[in-house]
Design an enzyme around this catalytic site. Sequence first.
Site, mmCIF file in Angstrom:
data_model
loop_
_atom_site.group_PDB
_atom_site.id
_atom_site.type_symbol
_atom_site.label_atom_id
_atom_site.label_comp_id
_atom_site.label_asym_id
_atom_site.label_seq_id
_atom_site.Cartn_x
_atom_site.Cartn_y
_atom_site.Cartn_z
ATOM 1 N N ARG A 101 0.810 -1.228 0.000
ATOM 2 C CA ARG A 101 0.000 0.000 0.000
ATOM 3 C C ARG A 101 0.837 1.269 0.000
ATOM 4 N NH1 ARG A 101 -4.216 -2.206 4.499
ATOM 5 N NH2 ARG A 101 -5.580 -3.405 3.115
ATOM 6 N N CYS A 132 -10.069 -1.659 4.921
ATOM 7 C CA CYS A 132 -11.531 -1.574 4.903
ATOM 8 C C CYS A 132 -12.058 -0.396 5.706
ATOM 9 C CB CYS A 132 -12.146 -2.875 5.420
ATOM 10 S SG CYS A 132 -11.720 -3.280 7.126
ATOM 11 N N GLN A 158 -14.480 0.409 15.238
ATOM 12 C CA GLN A 158 -14.237 -0.740 14.385
ATOM 13 C C GLN A 158 -14.585 -2.054 15.072
ATOM 14 O OE1 GLN A 158 -10.356 1.648 12.726
ATOM 15 N NE2 GLN A 158 -10.396 -0.533 12.288
ATOM 16 N N SER A 161 -14.479 -8.094 13.819
ATOM 17 C CA SER A 161 -14.248 -8.884 12.611
ATOM 18 C C SER A 161 -13.099 -8.325 11.795
ATOM 19 C CB SER A 161 -15.511 -8.955 11.753
ATOM 20 O OG SER A 161 -15.994 -7.660 11.435
ATOM 21 N N GLY A 162 -12.765 -7.054 12.004
ATOM 22 C CA GLY A 162 -11.610 -6.464 11.343
ATOM 23 C C GLY A 162 -10.304 -7.111 11.764
ATOM 24 N N ARG A 237 -11.343 0.072 18.743
ATOM 25 C CA ARG A 237 -11.974 -1.234 18.576
ATOM 26 C C ARG A 237 -13.139 -1.329 19.559
ATOM 27 N NH1 ARG A 237 -11.076 -3.853 14.199
ATOM 28 N NH2 ARG A 237 -8.848 -4.077 14.510
ATOM 29 N N HIS A 244 -18.548 -1.312 10.830
ATOM 30 C CA HIS A 244 -17.740 -0.204 11.346
ATOM 31 C C HIS A 244 -18.567 1.082 11.357
ATOM 32 C CE1 HIS A 244 -14.331 -2.706 11.389
ATOM 33 N NE2 HIS A 244 -13.530 -2.092 10.545
ATOM 34 N N ASN A 314 -17.927 -3.718 7.248
ATOM 35 C CA ASN A 314 -16.488 -3.614 6.973
ATOM 36 C C ASN A 314 -15.980 -4.726 6.069
ATOM 37 O OD1 ASN A 314 -17.181 -4.967 9.589
ATOM 38 N ND2 ASN A 314 -15.052 -5.624 9.492
#
Length: 337
Positions: A101, A132, A158, A161-162, A237, A244, A314
């Site tokens: 990235r 995401c 968030q 599941s992230g 979190r 999210h 997300n």
Amino acid sequence: MQQSINVAVIGAKNLIGEAVLELLAQRRFPAQRVYAVDGEDYEGDVAAFGNRELEVHQLADFAFENVQLAIFVAGSEVARRYVPDARTAGCVVLDFSAAFRADAGVPLLVSGINDSLQLDAGETGLVSVPNCTVTPLAQALAVFTPKGLSRVTVSTYQSVSGSGQAAMEELATQTTSLFAQRETEVNVFAKRIAFNVLPQIGEVDAAGISEEERSVRDELRRVLALPALEVEATCVRVPVFFGHGWSVALATEQAMSRDEIALQLEQAGLRVVTESDSFGPYLTPMEATGNDLVWVSRLRVEGTRVQFWLAADNVRAGAALNIVKLAESMLAKGYLA
């Protein structure tokens, strides 16, 4: 007639891999064959693809020569190890990890914002897909860039599941333990997540900025092509399984009316919640889960300052849908021959 290709999804058994396979099937991506690929833990397993089941192929001995597109959703370590193999075999790669990235030679793309830069992937054959947390936020902020977007302050909420399946299991186990008045175990997160919020995602640098906050800042600047954009992010979190939320405040050089902003957000594909909606006047991450939309509510405008609340799934809207849309666009433009 549209070209038909072979596609491999690497990381097919994780949450995002499953969502990518589901969307490829639902959107009738014109693949002659789809390969589900994952690690040795899933040897002999199958993955759902619409109403079919796909055998899970082992990544260690997968023949990338058999596919034209490899979609990597297996994390940075796997991407760094196997993306070069896929490229050597002639595959175009879409990678959903942090591995590339920050690489200036690899386009970082969000469908509908900067996917015209797909042409830049011609030599490398590699496209990176943002976090995401970044993609839905970038979709909203892109509306403001023609008006001189200069500053963004965002707090993200968030879901676990992230952090993957193990994080979801930890939340479930801790919740059950607390109701049963038993001690809770902490493994995935630094502190208990059940009935709690953790105001740090990833390690922090000398300035106190976390990995997730750097990701939001740096990736937004790249996707929006605004290298000087001021981004203040706090990433938290929360004890939610999916979905999210983002609390966003921004400043522009030119003022926009609330009606103008709402119209342009809708035209960009986002869904603006109004008082007349049956689920209004705002939408929660829970309500956003399971659909492909990015939802905007609590929209407030005062001159050149704008505030709003975003909610999105997300896994599906934040990650998998962008990946599949990019694949569709690349195929339509002939980049996957």
